[in-house]
Design a protein around this motif. Structure first.
Motif, PDB file in Angstrom:
ATOM      1  N   VAL A  47      18.708  37.410  84.109  1.00 32.41           N
ATOM      2  CA  VAL A  47      18.193  36.042  84.063  1.00 32.41           C
ATOM      3  C   VAL A  47      16.760  36.017  83.536  1.00 32.41           C
ATOM      4  N   MET A  48      15.997  37.062  83.825  1.00 24.78           N
ATOM      5  CA  MET A  48      14.611  37.121  83.358  1.00 24.78           C
ATOM      6  C   MET A  48      14.543  37.244  81.843  1.00 24.78           C
ATOM      7  N   SER A  49      15.512  37.928  81.246  1.00 31.64           N
ATOM      8  CA  SER A  49      15.522  38.082  79.794  1.00 31.64           C
ATOM      9  C   SER A  49      15.693  36.737  79.104  1.00 31.64           C
ATOM     10  N   PHE A  50      16.546  35.877  79.687  1.00 35.48           N
ATOM     11  CA  PHE A  50      16.852  34.603  79.040  1.00 35.48           C
ATOM     12  C   PHE A  50      15.809  33.524  79.349  1.00 35.48           C
ATOM     13  N   THR A  51      15.083  33.689  80.424  1.00 34.51           N
ATOM     14  CA  THR A  51      14.050  32.704  80.758  1.00 34.51           C
ATOM     15  C   THR A  51      12.653  33.180  80.371  1.00 34.51           C
ATOM     16  N   GLY A  52      12.543  34.439  79.938  1.00 35.42           N
ATOM     17  CA  GLY A  52      11.235  35.042  79.718  1.00 35.42           C
ATOM     18  C   GLY A  52      10.362  34.294  78.731  1.00 35.42           C
ATOM     19  N   LYS A  53      10.947  33.870  77.603  1.00 32.40           N
ATOM     20  CA  LYS A  53      10.142  33.190  76.587  1.00 32.40           C
ATOM     21  C   LYS A  53       9.613  31.852  77.114  1.00 32.40           C
ATOM     22  N   THR A  54      10.450  31.116  77.852  1.00 30.48           N
ATOM     23  CA  THR A  54      10.025  29.827  78.408  1.00 30.48           C
ATOM     24  C   THR A  54       8.938  30.015  79.458  1.00 30.48           C
ATOM     25  N   ILE A  55       9.141  30.991  80.352  1.00 29.74           N
ATOM     26  CA  ILE A  55       8.144  31.260  81.390  1.00 29.74           C
ATOM     27  C   ILE A  55       6.830  31.708  80.759  1.00 29.74           C
ATOM     28  N   SER A  56       6.918  32.575  79.758  1.00 31.10           N
ATOM     29  CA  SER A  56       5.722  33.076  79.083  1.00 31.10           C
ATOM     30  C   SER A  56       4.932  31.937  78.449  1.00 31.10           C
ATOM     31  N   GLY A  57       5.655  30.975  77.859  1.00 37.14           N
ATOM     32  CA  GLY A  57       4.977  29.836  77.253  1.00 37.14           C
ATOM     33  C   GLY A  57       4.320  28.928  78.277  1.00 37.14           C
ATOM     34  N   GLU A  58       4.999  28.719  79.415  1.00 38.89           N
ATOM     35  CA  GLU A  58       4.456  27.828  80.447  1.00 38.89           C
ATOM     36  C   GLU A  58       3.225  28.414  81.119  1.00 38.89           C
ATOM     37  N   TRP A  59       3.245  29.721  81.356  1.00 42.11           N
ATOM     38  CA  TRP A  59       2.142  30.359  82.067  1.00 42.11           C
ATOM     39  C   TRP A  59       1.187  31.105  81.131  1.00 42.11           C
ATOM     40  N   HIS A  60       1.422  31.026  79.828  1.00 42.63           N
ATOM     41  CA  HIS A  60       0.546  31.641  78.823  1.00 42.63           C
ATOM     42  C   HIS A  60       0.394  33.148  79.059  1.00 42.63           C
ATOM     43  N   LEU A  61       1.525  33.845  79.130  1.00 37.12           N
ATOM     44  CA  LEU A  61       1.528  35.281  79.402  1.00 37.12           C
ATOM     45  C   LEU A  61       1.515  36.073  78.102  1.00 37.12           C
ATOM     46  N   ASP A  62       0.836  37.221  78.111  1.00 34.16           N
ATOM     47  CA  ASP A  62       0.911  38.105  76.948  1.00 34.16           C
ATOM     48  C   ASP A  62       2.149  38.993  77.061  1.00 34.16           C
ATOM     49  N   SER A  63       2.419  39.778  76.022  1.00 38.01           N
ATOM     50  CA  SER A  63       3.641  40.594  75.994  1.00 38.01           C
ATOM     51  C   SER A  63       3.659  41.630  77.111  1.00 38.01           C
ATOM     52  N   GLY A  64       2.480  42.198  77.431  1.00 38.29           N
ATOM     53  CA  GLY A  64       2.430  43.200  78.494  1.00 38.29           C
ATOM     54  C   GLY A  64       2.809  42.623  79.845  1.00 38.29           C
ATOM     55  N   THR A  65       2.315  41.412  80.150  1.00 34.38           N
ATOM     56  CA  THR A  65       2.642  40.779  81.424  1.00 34.38           C
ATOM     57  C   THR A  65       4.125  40.406  81.485  1.00 34.38           C
ATOM     58  N   LEU A  66       4.657  39.892  80.376  1.00 34.14           N
ATOM     59  CA  LEU A  66       6.084  39.584  80.343  1.00 34.14           C
ATOM     60  C   LEU A  66       6.910  40.851  80.543  1.00 34.14           C
ATOM     61  N   GLY A  67       6.449  41.960  79.962  1.00 29.45           N
ATOM     62  CA  GLY A  67       7.144  43.222  80.171  1.00 29.45           C
ATOM     63  C   GLY A  67       7.164  43.631  81.631  1.00 29.45           C
ATOM     64  N   LEU A  68       6.055  43.381  82.350  1.00 27.41           N
ATOM     65  CA  LEU A  68       6.011  43.685  83.781  1.00 27.41           C
ATOM     66  C   LEU A  68       7.021  42.831  84.548  1.00 27.41           C
ATOM     67  N   LEU A  69       7.145  41.556  84.175  1.00 29.58           N
ATOM     68  CA  LEU A  69       8.131  40.690  84.830  1.00 29.58           C
ATOM     69  C   LEU A  69       9.550  41.183  84.556  1.00 29.58           C
ATOM     70  N   LEU A  70       9.804  41.595  83.315  1.00 33.27           N
ATOM     71  CA  LEU A  70      11.129  42.119  82.979  1.00 33.27           C
ATOM     72  C   LEU A  70      11.430  43.395  83.763  1.00 33.27           C
ATOM     73  N   SER A  71      10.389  44.174  84.047  1.00 35.79           N
ATOM     74  CA  SER A  71      10.579  45.451  84.748  1.00 35.79           C
ATOM     75  C   SER A  71      10.640  45.303  86.259  1.00 35.79           C
ATOM     76  N   SER A  72      10.096  44.210  86.811  1.00 35.45           N
ATOM     77  CA  SER A  72       9.990  44.108  88.266  1.00 35.45           C
ATOM     78  C   SER A  72      11.363  44.086  88.939  1.00 35.45           C
ATOM     79  N   GLY A  73      12.310  43.359  88.374  1.00 38.73           N
ATOM     80  CA  GLY A  73      13.657  43.360  88.944  1.00 38.73           C
ATOM     81  C   GLY A  73      14.300  44.736  88.881  1.00 38.73           C
ATOM     82  N   LEU A  74      14.028  45.456  87.793  1.00 38.43           N
ATOM     83  CA  LEU A  74      14.582  46.801  87.634  1.00 38.43           C
ATOM     84  C   LEU A  74      13.952  47.767  88.629  1.00 38.43           C
ATOM     85  N   ALA A  75      12.655  47.572  88.927  1.00 37.15           N
ATOM     86  CA  ALA A  75      12.003  48.403  89.940  1.00 37.15           C
ATOM     87  C   ALA A  75      12.659  48.182  91.298  1.00 37.15           C
ATOM     88  N   GLY A  76      12.961  46.923  91.616  1.00 42.40           N
ATOM     89  CA  GLY A  76      13.657  46.636  92.863  1.00 42.40           C
ATOM     90  C   GLY A  76      15.028  47.283  92.907  1.00 42.40           C
TER      91      GLY A  76
END
Length: 462
Positions: A47-76
């Motif tokens: 779900v994070m992969s498909f919402t990532g671009k929208t979330i990144s735009g809303e919160w003004h995230l750079d690629s590194g921060t978006l990568g951390l969000l994509l990885s956080s579920g995998l860490a869990g």
């Protein structure tokens, strides 16, 4: 020395009926429930992969921060597979799955209320813990209720369910984000996971292998209930298997005992490489398609086609594994995936070609994951099976965690998408080469050498 259960003729007959007899409707229904659980997990994980671009735009995230969000579920998921899944070897597969579903449902629903990326990252970590436990244990149950002939297909169907969930996630995300925003995607996934808990409670059986080996409360009654549902004679008693209890650390050390060390290390290496490559492809493809000039909807379509291809890829792997040596099929998938990811990166300038190659690459990369999941339970004995599968998955999750974050940092460092996909192709090829070592593994599980397991079960291992 024979396996303790083998000295008990009645339980041995029941095990032979399960391993070598025709598949009953009950066995297929148990596998179907596991497939359903994996379908939900596929939605929840990606779900994070498909919402990532929208979330990144809303919160003004750079690629590194978006990568951390994509990885956080995998860490869990790594934490769940490593620390929660091994409990299934002590308290049973079923209660661990139910607990994992509850954790995942809560994490998904709470994610929809996140106010910043830090909160979302923490809740994705929590969600991943539940998903990691469910994935490890559902694959074990599917393998344990399948006959030897259909074991590869049964576990591969689990991965097909995962791909179905990811595909549904991609398709529904487009509509949900357009009409209700990105938060609705997390809420729908959480409610769906919550709804399946009662279904799993009533319909998911406990592992027959676990009941015979560990003999929990009312074990004989529960074994006979399963025997009746498989239309097999009931038992009058259970074999004396001795004290099979062990702590988590003892279980992990047992994975590296002399007879299991080589297959364990080969599996860990393969899981690390394949999951790193797989999660880079599935996590970053929609975003990188936007970077290549596609619209957001086109990029989501490309990501969805990749997962749609995965449905066919995992089903095809299972069908091939019923006829050919699974490890040979898996190696072929890995080398094909290596070539396709490079071709995909080179095709992004042509929309139709990129979509076609994306669907085919989904066939290959999802089949690689399905093959590893199908291969692993066959390596370990009952009392170590969930621990072994969980440990392999958790090692793989380390690669999965590193890859999306590393890709974000490399993009910030001016790497091109083509360079990243070429590197990913090299990783797939390296995993294929590593699995060559599996042919010469030492004795494995159930007090039988891997060589004899290969002879008895040559459609799974060669």
């Amino acid at each position: 020395m024979p396996h303790p259960a083998a000295s008990h003729p009645m339980s041995a007959r029941l095990k032979r009926a399960l391993d070598d007899g025709p598949m009953s409707r009950f066995q297929w229904s148990a596998i179907a429930i596991c497939v359903l659980l994996n379908t939900l997990d596929g939605f929840d994980v990606l779900v994070m992969s498909f919402t990532g671009k929208t979330i990144s735009g809303e919160w003004h995230l750079d690629s590194g921060t978006l990568g951390l969000l994509l990885s956080s579920g995998l860490a869990g998921m790594a934490l769940g597979a490593l620390f929660v899944a091994p409990w299934a070897d002590r308290v049973g597969r079923r209660p661990v799955i139910l607990a994992g579903l509850a954790i995942a449902a809560g994490g998904m629903m709470l994610s929809s209320t996140s106010q910043n990326w830090q909160q979302l990252g923490a809740l994705r970590l929590l969600t991943g813990v539940g998903i990691g436990a469910v994935l490890a244990c559902s694959n074990v149950i599917a393998g344990e209720f399948a006959s030897r002939r259909w074991r590869g297909l049964a576990v591969s169907l689990n991965s097909t369910g995962y791909a179905v969930g990811a595909t549904v996630g991609g398709i529904s995300s487009v509509a949900l984000i357009d009409h209700h925003g990105w938060r609705s995607v997390f809420l729908v996934g959480g409610l769906a996971t919550l709804a399946v808990i009662p279904l799993a409670y009533w319909l998911l059986p406990e592992s027959l292998d676990f009941l015979i080996a560990r003999k929990p409360k009312n074990a004989l009654h529960r074994v006979n209930a399963l025997a009746r549902r498989m239309r097999q004679p009931e038992l009058t008693s259970l074999p004396d298997t001795g004290d099979t209890g062990h702590s988590a650390m003892v279980g992990f050390r047992s994975l590296l005992a002399p007879d299991l060390r080589r297959p364990t290390l080969v599996l860990w290496g393969a899981f690390f490489l394949v999951m790193a490559a797989f999660y880079f492809v599935t996590s970053w493809t929609p975003t990188l398609l936007v970077e290549a000039g596609m619209s957001s909807k086109q990029s989501l379509t490309g990501g969805t086609l990749l997962n749609l291809g995965g449905i066919f890829g995992t089903a095809l792997l299972g069908a091939l594994a019923a006829r050919y040596a699974l490890i040979s099929v898996l190696r072929t998938y890995l080398f094909v995936a290596a070539a396709l990811v490079v071709a995909f990166a080179a095709s992004t300038n042509t929309l139709v070609l990129a979509f076609c190659v994306g669907a085919v690459i989904g066939v290959a990369v999802n089949g690689c994951i399905a093959g590893l999941y199908a291969l692993t339970p066959n390596i370990y004995p009952t009392e170590l099976r969930a621990t072994g599968v969980g440990a392999a998955i958790s090692v793989g999750r380390v690669g999965a965690i590193i890859a999306p974050s590393a890709a974000g940092w490399l993009l910030d460092a001016d790497w091109t998408p083509l360079a990243l996909y070429v590197a990913t192709g090299v990783v797939f090829a390296a995993a294929g080469l590593l699995l060559i070592a599996m042919r010469t593994t030492q004795p494995a599980s159930d007090a039988r050498s891997l060589k004899s397991r290969i002879r008895d079960d040559d459609h799974l291992l060669a």
